[in-house]
Design a protein around this motif. Structure first.
Motif, PDB file in Angstrom:
ATOM      1  N   LEU A  85      -2.696  10.865  18.411  1.00 47.76           N
ATOM      2  CA  LEU A  85      -4.006  10.919  17.023  1.00 47.76           C
ATOM      3  C   LEU A  85      -4.560   9.908  15.987  1.00 47.76           C
ATOM      4  O   LEU A  85      -3.482   9.404  16.115  1.00 47.76           O
ATOM      5  N   TYR A  86      -5.571   9.405  15.735  1.00 42.62           N
ATOM      6  CA  TYR A  86      -5.917   7.983  15.472  1.00 42.62           C
ATOM      7  C   TYR A  86      -6.663   9.435  14.429  1.00 42.62           C
ATOM      8  O   TYR A  86      -8.354   9.205  14.179  1.00 42.62           O
ATOM      9  N   ASN A  87      -7.110   9.543  12.664  1.00 45.49           N
ATOM     10  CA  ASN A  87      -8.079   9.497  11.737  1.00 45.49           C
ATOM     11  C   ASN A  87      -8.878   8.987  10.685  1.00 45.49           C
ATOM     12  O   ASN A  87      -7.740   8.591  10.354  1.00 45.49           O
ATOM     13  N   PRO A  88      -9.484   8.544  10.390  1.00 44.77           N
ATOM     14  CA  PRO A  88     -10.241   7.792   9.908  1.00 44.77           C
ATOM     15  C   PRO A  88     -10.487   8.877   8.558  1.00 44.77           C
ATOM     16  O   PRO A  88     -10.812   9.602   8.626  1.00 44.77           O
ATOM     17  N   VAL A  89      -9.527   8.100   7.678  1.00 42.35           N
ATOM     18  CA  VAL A  89      -9.992   8.517   6.149  1.00 42.35           C
ATOM     19  C   VAL A  89     -10.122   7.955   5.252  1.00 42.35           C
ATOM     20  O   VAL A  89      -9.809   6.224   5.043  1.00 42.35           O
ATOM     21  N   PRO A  90     -10.290   8.114   3.438  1.00 40.94           N
ATOM     22  CA  PRO A  90     -10.157   7.687   2.490  1.00 40.94           C
ATOM     23  C   PRO A  90      -9.538   7.077   1.879  1.00 40.94           C
ATOM     24  O   PRO A  90      -8.223   7.760   2.301  1.00 40.94           O
ATOM     25  N   PRO A  91      -8.490   5.644   1.463  1.00 43.88           N
ATOM     26  CA  PRO A  91      -7.188   5.413   0.826  1.00 43.88           C
ATOM     27  C   PRO A  91      -7.070   6.736   0.028  1.00 43.88           C
ATOM     28  O   PRO A  91      -8.566   7.231  -0.865  1.00 43.88           O
ATOM     29  N   TYR A  92      -5.919   7.075   0.483  1.00 36.78           N
ATOM     30  CA  TYR A  92      -5.391   8.238  -0.628  1.00 36.78           C
ATOM     31  C   TYR A  92      -3.957   8.477  -1.245  1.00 36.78           C
ATOM     32  O   TYR A  92      -3.235   7.594  -2.020  1.00 36.78           O
ATOM     33  N   GLN A  93      -3.865   9.569  -2.077  1.00 36.81           N
ATOM     34  CA  GLN A  93      -2.584   9.857  -2.935  1.00 36.81           C
ATOM     35  C   GLN A  93      -1.518  10.540  -2.606  1.00 36.81           C
ATOM     36  O   GLN A  93      -2.284  11.111  -2.033  1.00 36.81           O
TER      37      GLN A  93
ATOM     38  N   ALA B 299     -12.569  13.942  -0.421  1.00 37.69           N
ATOM     39  CA  ALA B 299     -12.419  15.669  -1.832  1.00 37.69           C
ATOM     40  C   ALA B 299     -14.120  15.807  -1.731  1.00 37.69           C
ATOM     41  O   ALA B 299     -15.110  14.809  -0.675  1.00 37.69           O
ATOM     42  N   ALA B 300     -14.769  17.294  -1.931  1.00 43.46           N
ATOM     43  CA  ALA B 300     -15.704  18.006  -1.301  1.00 43.46           C
ATOM     44  C   ALA B 300     -16.729  16.865  -1.676  1.00 43.46           C
ATOM     45  O   ALA B 300     -17.103  16.211  -3.185  1.00 43.46           O
ATOM     46  N   GLY B 301     -17.358  16.501  -0.934  1.00 41.12           N
ATOM     47  CA  GLY B 301     -18.728  15.814  -0.994  1.00 41.12           C
ATOM     48  C   GLY B 301     -18.062  14.404  -2.240  1.00 41.12           C
ATOM     49  O   GLY B 301     -19.254  13.685  -2.304  1.00 41.12           O
ATOM     50  N   ASP B 302     -17.599  13.903  -2.466  1.00 43.82           N
ATOM     51  CA  ASP B 302     -17.125  12.987  -2.492  1.00 43.82           C
ATOM     52  C   ASP B 302     -16.674  12.056  -1.401  1.00 43.82           C
ATOM     53  O   ASP B 302     -15.876  11.478  -0.676  1.00 43.82           O
ATOM     54  N   ALA B 303     -16.815  10.171  -2.289  1.00 45.79           N
ATOM     55  CA  ALA B 303     -16.113   9.123  -1.293  1.00 45.79           C
ATOM     56  C   ALA B 303     -15.312   8.702  -1.388  1.00 45.79           C
ATOM     57  O   ALA B 303     -14.208   8.428  -0.519  1.00 45.79           O
ATOM     58  N   ARG B 304     -14.137   9.290  -2.242  1.00 38.81           N
ATOM     59  CA  ARG B 304     -12.752   9.629  -2.641  1.00 38.81           C
ATOM     60  C   ARG B 304     -12.399  10.879  -1.687  1.00 38.81           C
ATOM     61  O   ARG B 304     -12.953  11.700  -1.754  1.00 38.81           O
ATOM     62  N   ALA B 305     -10.433  10.519  -1.441  1.00 36.83           N
ATOM     63  CA  ALA B 305      -9.970  12.029  -1.681  1.00 36.83           C
ATOM     64  C   ALA B 305      -9.345  13.128  -2.245  1.00 36.83           C
ATOM     65  O   ALA B 305     -10.267  12.599  -3.665  1.00 36.83           O
ATOM     66  N   LYS B 306      -9.311  13.915  -1.322  1.00 33.03           N
ATOM     67  CA  LYS B 306      -8.371  14.691  -2.788  1.00 33.03           C
ATOM     68  C   LYS B 306      -7.551  14.211  -4.050  1.00 33.03           C
ATOM     69  O   LYS B 306      -7.157  13.128  -3.374  1.00 33.03           O
ATOM     70  N   LEU B 307      -8.053  15.148  -5.135  1.00 37.04           N
ATOM     71  CA  LEU B 307      -7.228  14.067  -6.779  1.00 37.04           C
ATOM     72  C   LEU B 307      -5.555  14.889  -6.382  1.00 37.04           C
ATOM     73  O   LEU B 307      -6.169  15.765  -5.996  1.00 37.04           O
ATOM     74  N   PHE B 308      -5.167  14.278  -6.750  1.00 34.53           N
ATOM     75  CA  PHE B 308      -3.608  14.273  -7.386  1.00 34.53           C
ATOM     76  C   PHE B 308      -3.123  13.263  -8.763  1.00 34.53           C
ATOM     77  O   PHE B 308      -3.188  12.560  -8.688  1.00 34.53           O
TER      78      PHE B 308
ATOM     79  N   ASP C 236      -0.968  13.953 -10.732  1.00 33.84           N
ATOM     80  CA  ASP C 236       0.582  13.509 -11.039  1.00 33.84           C
ATOM     81  C   ASP C 236       0.546  12.822  -9.057  1.00 33.84           C
ATOM     82  O   ASP C 236       1.881  12.956  -9.499  1.00 33.84           O
ATOM     83  N   SER C 237       0.144  12.005  -8.962  1.00 34.47           N
ATOM     84  CA  SER C 237      -0.015  10.613  -7.707  1.00 34.47           C
ATOM     85  C   SER C 237       1.575  10.025  -8.746  1.00 34.47           C
ATOM     86  O   SER C 237       0.927   9.606  -9.795  1.00 34.47           O
ATOM     87  N   ILE C 238       1.966   9.241  -7.507  1.00 30.81           N
ATOM     88  CA  ILE C 238       3.012   8.400  -8.136  1.00 30.81           C
ATOM     89  C   ILE C 238       2.677   7.510  -6.925  1.00 30.81           C
ATOM     90  O   ILE C 238       3.165   6.183  -6.769  1.00 30.81           O
ATOM     91  N   ALA C 239       1.712   7.036  -5.564  1.00 25.09           N
ATOM     92  CA  ALA C 239       1.707   6.294  -5.063  1.00 25.09           C
ATOM     93  C   ALA C 239      -0.136   6.556  -4.337  1.00 25.09           C
ATOM     94  O   ALA C 239      -0.517   7.351  -4.190  1.00 25.09           O
ATOM     95  N   MET C 240      -0.650   5.281  -3.719  1.00 25.97           N
ATOM     96  CA  MET C 240      -1.499   5.234  -2.619  1.00 25.97           C
ATOM     97  C   MET C 240      -1.263   4.591  -1.242  1.00 25.97           C
ATOM     98  O   MET C 240      -0.233   3.857  -1.504  1.00 25.97           O
ATOM     99  N   GLY C 241      -2.607   5.124  -0.877  1.00 29.62           N
ATOM    100  CA  GLY C 241      -2.657   4.506   0.722  1.00 29.62           C
ATOM    101  C   GLY C 241      -3.562   4.478   1.390  1.00 29.62           C
ATOM    102  O   GLY C 241      -4.893   5.394   0.982  1.00 29.62           O
ATOM    103  N   ASP C 242      -4.453   2.864   2.612  1.00 32.64           N
ATOM    104  CA  ASP C 242      -5.642   2.451   2.702  1.00 32.64           C
ATOM    105  C   ASP C 242      -4.867   2.715   4.474  1.00 32.64           C
ATOM    106  O   ASP C 242      -4.600   1.768   4.865  1.00 32.64           O
ATOM    107  N   TYR C 243      -4.927   3.775   4.859  1.00 33.34           N
ATOM    108  CA  TYR C 243      -4.809   3.577   6.575  1.00 33.34           C
ATOM    109  C   TYR C 243      -5.114   4.924   7.007  1.00 33.34           C
ATOM    110  O   TYR C 243      -5.928   4.884   7.547  1.00 33.34           O
ATOM    111  N   GLY C 244      -4.662   6.044   7.252  1.00 35.94           N
ATOM    112  CA  GLY C 244      -4.652   7.344   8.287  1.00 35.94           C
ATOM    113  C   GLY C 244      -3.694   7.719   8.943  1.00 35.94           C
ATOM    114  O   GLY C 244      -3.185   7.279   9.165  1.00 35.94           O
ATOM    115  N   ASN C 245      -4.521   9.136   9.111  1.00 30.37           N
ATOM    116  CA  ASN C 245      -3.203   9.776   9.941  1.00 30.37           C
ATOM    117  C   ASN C 245      -2.820   9.124  11.443  1.00 30.37           C
ATOM    118  O   ASN C 245      -3.787   8.726  11.956  1.00 30.37           O
TER     119      ASN C 245
END
Length: 600
Positions: free
Chosen positions: A412-420, A372-381, A383-392
């Motif tokens: 491709l290997y895309n490092p991202v923060p944990p996501y919803q 998310a913009a300027g955030d340690a966290r990923a985009k906020l949902f 209505d999230s019903i699950a989360m993951g910690d890996y990446g594309n």
């Protein structure tokens, strides 16, 4: 027994044959996602029929993928955490708490295939509302308007209120007339930087996940596969040079196959394709007929992959042209005598990394798992019903040059923060089907799917699907109208997270409160975006890390004025009385009081 008796009673009164089952929820595909859906639907009070087209439940989790894909243990919640804890408990009971096997199982996430199968079978057997049918491939879907009425197999029909497609391929959704996509979207379709310039029909490559050992007491020699031809593998000799490929079984590079370390319990290894390797197990382009193929077409693709994957290893271990410094260490390896005994010690399933992907209410794309913009966290949902910690993650979709040699494209290997993951990714468009949920071949772009296609995430998605299916079956609502807040409450009670939190695990007294507050947006903005996008914690080994930085709540931390102001605004937005919140001193105190006042 209860469900069987019910089906016989219904048969007597409705004219259904004994092979016609009536149930609340029917799940096709006993993949980890399908199994998790069955468990949660049953625990929510629904009668469940789980139909698996093969003889073995568990998908890849019981067919060789034993080094499950995640980055931090803190990301494991819900069904997968329950499963892994039972795997660990098995090793503790069998070998002792201080045994090497317990240490090797890495908190139960590195189970031997036969142990993973045993635990999943036990979990399903523990739910009296679940009836399982194996070896039943889908033949026909009976549908009226937007409702599936029944699905038919050879000698079996299942009538249900709600259906779940738990297959890797999306076979049920396709027969139900639900929109889907096969291949890669172009960059302009969803604005994804990792997508190709133009869309195409390419798929992420497949290979087998073998289980091997160098323990002579449990080793079975690798035999030549059907159709083996020595000349097909001679080109590999050009790569067996110092500085290029130095061994057959190794990790993480300069090897033919990844024998992933540390070893599994009882000195077994999960073998996989070497990312960006000189010689690969994965076979881009050879799987294009799989998603839409019939049983014969898929069997031909299966046999082709088996012939190449096994043939390559057989050549390297046995052919006299292979240099001794490569061959001698490799001869110590073989299949495991006590694994896959029904299929000559070879995995019964091919690693289908990608096939059909539903085009549903929310299409999960690359941006959905990025900061998310300027955030340690990923985009906020919310209505999230699950989360993951890996990446594309994609092992490649094309190959230039000969099978041995050349280079994969589309990797491709895309490092991202944990996501919803939002509920809409599980749900078809309402105009197409109102009683189907899809947790595995879910709604996503190719790039987005590359962040979702991990077994722990699929189990979380399956868990959400099962609870949602039970809600819909009980209320008569369409799956699109399932109340997400109610679903989220069920998930939190079931120890499944909808947001990554590093320091408030399932079982913590404030787990539900923190999940509620964080999923509403309260934990976003606590920490800035790191200098390195997708920054992970300290490396433990391989792809596994300590907790993701910037994702702890720090319940005992004093509540600073800026955070208090922002949290009070959020509380008002949520309709939470703020009179008791203004004097709270800590983050944990505020969240606990807000949760109590809200009574979500």
């Amino acid at each position: 027994m209860r469900l069987v008796a019910l089906s016989l009673i219904l048969a007597a009164f409705t004219g259904l044959s004994a092979a016609d089952l009536q149930t609340d929820v029917c799940i096709y595909g006993a993949t980890p996602g399908g199994v998790a859906a069955a468990l949660s639907a049953a625990r929510s009070g629904s009668e469940v029929v789980l139909v698996e087209p093969t003889a073995r439940i568990g998908g890849l989790l019981t067919s060789g993928l034993s080094h499950t894909d995640f980055h931090s243990l803190e990301s494991l919640t819900g069904s997968f955490l329950e499963f892994s804890q039972k795997v660990k408990a098995y090793y503790v009971k069998t070998y002792g708490a201080d045994s090497e096997q317990v240490k090797a199982c890495f908190e139960g996430t590195f189970g031997e295939p036969k142990v993973n199968l045993l635990i999943l079978e036990q979990m399903l057997a523990g739910e009296s509302r679940i009836q399982i049918h194996r070896g039943a491939a889908l033949e026909k879907v009976e549908k009226e308007g937007t409702q599936i009425g029944a699905i038919h197999f050879k000698g079996l029909s299942v009538h249900a209120k709600v259906f779940v497609d738990g297959s890797y391929e999306g076979d049920l959704l396709a027969k139900a007339g639900v929109s889907y996509h096969v291949g890669r979207e172009g960059r302009d379709d969803y604005g994804e930087s990792l997508a190709p310039e133009k869309g195409d029909s390419q798929l992420q490559a497949y290979n087998f996940r073998f289980c091997a050992t160098d323990d002579s007491a449990n080793r079975v020699p690798i035999a030549a596969p059907a159709g083996y031809k020595r000349e097909d593998f001679l080109p590999v000799l050009d790569f067996l040079k110092p500085g290029e490929i130095e061994r057959v079984f190794g990790y993480p590079s300069k090897c033919i196959v990844k024998a992933q370390t540390p070893a599994l319990p009882n000195h077994k290894y999960d073998l996989n394709d070497v990312s960006r390797g000189l010689v690969r197990l994965s076979m881009p382009g050879h799987n294009l007929g799989w998603p839409e193929g019939d049983a014969a077409a898929r069997q031909a693709i299966f046999a082709e992959h088996l012939r190449y994957n096994v043939g390559l290893l057989y050549f390297l271990i046995n052919d006299e042209a292979v240099p001794a410094h490569i061959q001698e260490p490799a001869r110590a390896w073989g299949w495991c005598k006590d694994e896959f005994t029904e299929t000559d010690h070879l995995p019964p399933q091919l690693y289908v990394r990608e096939a059909r992907r539903m085009t549903g209410e929310h299409i999960y794309v690359q941006q959905d798992s990025e900061h998310a913009a300027g955030d340690a966290r990923a985009k906020l949902f919310t209505d999230s019903i699950a989360m993951g910690d890996y990446g594309n993650n994609c092992h490649g979709t094309s190959h230039e040059g000969p099978q041995i040699g050349g280079k994969h494209g589309g990797e491709l290997y895309n490092p991202v923060p944990p996501y919803q993951i939002p509920y809409g990714a599980l749900v078809p468009k309402a105009a197409e089907c109102t009683n189907l949920l899809v947790p595995v071949a879910l709604s996503s772009s190719h790039v987005g799917f590359c962040a979702l296609r991990l077994e722990p995430i699929w189990m979380s998605l399956g868990q959400a699907t099962g609870h949602a299916a039970a809600l819909a079956a009980k209320s008569g609502q369409s799956v699109q109208d399932v109340p997400v807040p109610k679903l989220q409450t069920l998930l939190w009670a079931d120890h499944s997270a909808t947001l990554y939190v590093a320091d408030v695990p399932p079982g913590h007294t404030l787990f539900t409160a923190v999940q509620w507050w964080g999923t509403a947006g309260g934990l976003h903005g606590l920490n800035p975006m790191p200098a390195k996008l997708g920054q992970r914690g300290k490396n433990l080994h391989g792809q596994y890390y300590e907790a993701n930085p910037g994702h702890a709540v720090e319940l005992d931390k004093a509540l600073d004025d800026a955070t208090r102001t922002r949290w009070l605004e959020l509380a008002q937005k949520l309709g939470v009385p703020t009179s008791t919140l203004t004097q709270t001193k800590t983050r944990g105190g505020f969240i606990e009081k807000a949760f109590t006042a809200a009574k979500p």
